[in-house]
Design a protein around this motif. Structure first.
Motif, PDB file in Angstrom:
ATOM      1  N   PHE A 149       2.864   5.859  -5.977  1.00 30.02           N
ATOM      2  CA  PHE A 149       1.648   5.127  -6.349  1.00 30.02           C
ATOM      3  C   PHE A 149       1.173   5.664  -7.696  1.00 30.02           C
ATOM      4  O   PHE A 149       0.730   6.806  -7.781  1.00 30.02           O
ATOM      5  CB  PHE A 149       0.538   5.339  -5.310  1.00 30.02           C
ATOM      6  N   LEU A 156      -1.253   4.517 -10.986  1.00 32.05           N
ATOM      7  CA  LEU A 156      -2.213   3.538 -11.510  1.00 32.05           C
ATOM      8  C   LEU A 156      -1.883   3.098 -12.932  1.00 32.05           C
ATOM      9  O   LEU A 156      -2.106   1.951 -13.292  1.00 32.05           O
ATOM     10  CB  LEU A 156      -3.614   4.156 -11.518  1.00 32.05           C
ATOM     11  N   PRO A 160      -0.119   1.617 -15.950  1.00 32.99           N
ATOM     12  CA  PRO A 160       0.997   0.669 -16.034  1.00 32.99           C
ATOM     13  C   PRO A 160       2.184   1.202 -16.844  1.00 32.99           C
ATOM     14  O   PRO A 160       3.339   0.940 -16.496  1.00 32.99           O
ATOM     15  CB  PRO A 160       0.390  -0.566 -16.703  1.00 32.99           C
ATOM     16  N   VAL A 207       4.665   1.532  -6.848  1.00 40.05           N
ATOM     17  CA  VAL A 207       3.490   0.680  -6.654  1.00 40.05           C
ATOM     18  C   VAL A 207       2.528   0.977  -7.800  1.00 40.05           C
ATOM     19  O   VAL A 207       1.975   2.075  -7.882  1.00 40.05           O
ATOM     20  CB  VAL A 207       2.806   0.974  -5.298  1.00 40.05           C
ATOM     21  N   ASN A 208       2.357   0.007  -8.691  1.00 39.22           N
ATOM     22  CA  ASN A 208       1.435   0.199  -9.816  1.00 39.22           C
ATOM     23  C   ASN A 208       0.043  -0.228  -9.350  1.00 39.22           C
ATOM     24  O   ASN A 208      -0.486  -1.260  -9.745  1.00 39.22           O
ATOM     25  CB  ASN A 208       1.909  -0.626 -11.023  1.00 39.22           C
ATOM     26  N   ASP A 209      -0.522   0.610  -8.478  1.00 42.35           N
ATOM     27  CA  ASP A 209      -1.823   0.281  -7.903  1.00 42.35           C
ATOM     28  C   ASP A 209      -2.457   1.556  -7.343  1.00 42.35           C
ATOM     29  O   ASP A 209      -1.853   2.634  -7.398  1.00 42.35           O
ATOM     30  CB  ASP A 209      -1.655  -0.770  -6.792  1.00 42.35           C
ATOM     31  N   ASP A 210      -3.639   1.376  -6.776  1.00 42.58           N
ATOM     32  CA  ASP A 210      -4.407   2.504  -6.251  1.00 42.58           C
ATOM     33  C   ASP A 210      -3.738   3.074  -4.993  1.00 42.58           C
ATOM     34  O   ASP A 210      -3.333   2.319  -4.105  1.00 42.58           O
ATOM     35  CB  ASP A 210      -5.812   1.976  -5.912  1.00 42.58           C
ATOM     36  N   CYS A 211      -3.695   4.391  -4.928  1.00 44.24           N
ATOM     37  CA  CYS A 211      -3.068   5.051  -3.767  1.00 44.24           C
ATOM     38  C   CYS A 211      -3.822   4.770  -2.466  1.00 44.24           C
ATOM     39  O   CYS A 211      -3.268   4.955  -1.380  1.00 44.24           O
ATOM     40  CB  CYS A 211      -2.969   6.549  -4.015  1.00 44.24           C
ATOM     41  N   LEU A 222      -4.184   2.123  -1.235  1.00 42.17           N
ATOM     42  CA  LEU A 222      -3.466   1.037  -0.563  1.00 42.17           C
ATOM     43  C   LEU A 222      -2.279   1.526   0.272  1.00 42.17           C
ATOM     44  O   LEU A 222      -1.458   0.711   0.722  1.00 42.17           O
ATOM     45  CB  LEU A 222      -2.979   0.013  -1.604  1.00 42.17           C
ATOM     46  N   GLU A 239       0.687  -0.828   1.902  1.00 43.11           N
ATOM     47  CA  GLU A 239       2.027  -0.792   1.299  1.00 43.11           C
ATOM     48  C   GLU A 239       3.081  -0.362   2.324  1.00 43.11           C
ATOM     49  O   GLU A 239       4.210  -0.840   2.292  1.00 43.11           O
ATOM     50  CB  GLU A 239       2.044   0.131   0.070  1.00 43.11           C
TER      51      GLU A 239
END
Ligand SMILES: C[S@@+](CC[C@H](N)C(=O)[O-])C[C@H]1O[C@@H](n2cnc3c(N)ncnc32)[C@H](O)[C@@H]1O
Length: 194
Positions: free
Chosen positions: A56, A58, A60, A79-83, A85, A89
């Motif tokens: 994870f 954040l 990009p 996963v280019n998003d907040d951990c 999630l 995921e």
């Protein structure tokens, strides 16, 4: 505020953190804030060949760098998003629980409610088993000292001086009979195994 670091983790810190896992079996591992992947490469080198690793990140650009770096390894998802999630995921991949969460994100500067929510989600995502643990390296040991991880059954900490800046490595076990693969490196300052 998001990266909270000027240099990547040292070799010594990377080895200390990787030494907290039991890699003798296939594991599902989530890494929060891998950055350019210094801990990731060591985890990949040591982990059982049938393991799964979710990263994870954040940022990009860093996420793209990780995608490129691990493009030939089907065991690794970026996963280019907040951990936060993590449960979603895992569910997307049909995975009920993970064995380890390892974190390099700056928890100490995080808003308190967000911090508690992420910690709750980590705890809920870990498999109820003796090895299952949340492993964190941080400049302060605030997650332990301020009781933010009170829902974990047990914690072990050590202080790693050979990093810029020095860091606490703390392992929070889901179960009271949790155990590390390595041995405790008590530093004599009251921050060792309890
Ligand atoms: C201090 S750097 C750690 C980099 C690397 N793990 C190391 O040890 O050198 C923190 C990383 O966490 C990422 N990050 C911060 N908050 C995050 C979040 N909520 N979810 C996912 N990644 C996050 C940042 O983009 C940054 O790459």
């Amino acid at each position: 505020m998001q990266v909270a670091s000027i240099v990547p983790s040292s070799r010594v810190l990377i080895n200390r953190v990787s030494g907290k896992f039991d890699f003798s079996k296939p594991r599902v591992i989530a890494e929060f804030g891998p950055g350019e992947g210094c801990h990731t490469r060591e985890i990949v080198r040591r982990m059982h060949p049938d393991s799964t690793l979710l990263l994870f990140e954040l940022d990009p650009e860093l996420a793209n760098h990780l995608r490129h770096q691990f493009r030939n390894d089907a065991r690794i998802s970026i996963v280019n998003d907040d951990c936060a999630l993590l449960p979603e995921e895992l569910a997307k991949r049909g995975i009920a629980h993970c064995d380890y969460v390892v974190s390099g994100i700056p928890f100490s500067t995080m808003e308190i409610n967000k911090k508690r929510e992420i910690l709750r989600r980590i705890h809920g995502s870990l498999v109820p088993a003796p090895h299952a643990a949340f492993i964190i390296y941080q400049v302060t040991n605030e997650l332990r000292d301020r009781g933010h991880c009170g829902h974990f059954a047990r914690a072990e900490s050590e202080y790693c001086l050979q990093n810029i800046p020095p860091m606490f490595v703390t392992v929070f076990y889901k179960q009271a009979n949790g155990h590390a693969n390595g041995h405790c490196s008590c530093n004599g300052n009251g921050n060792g195994k309890h």
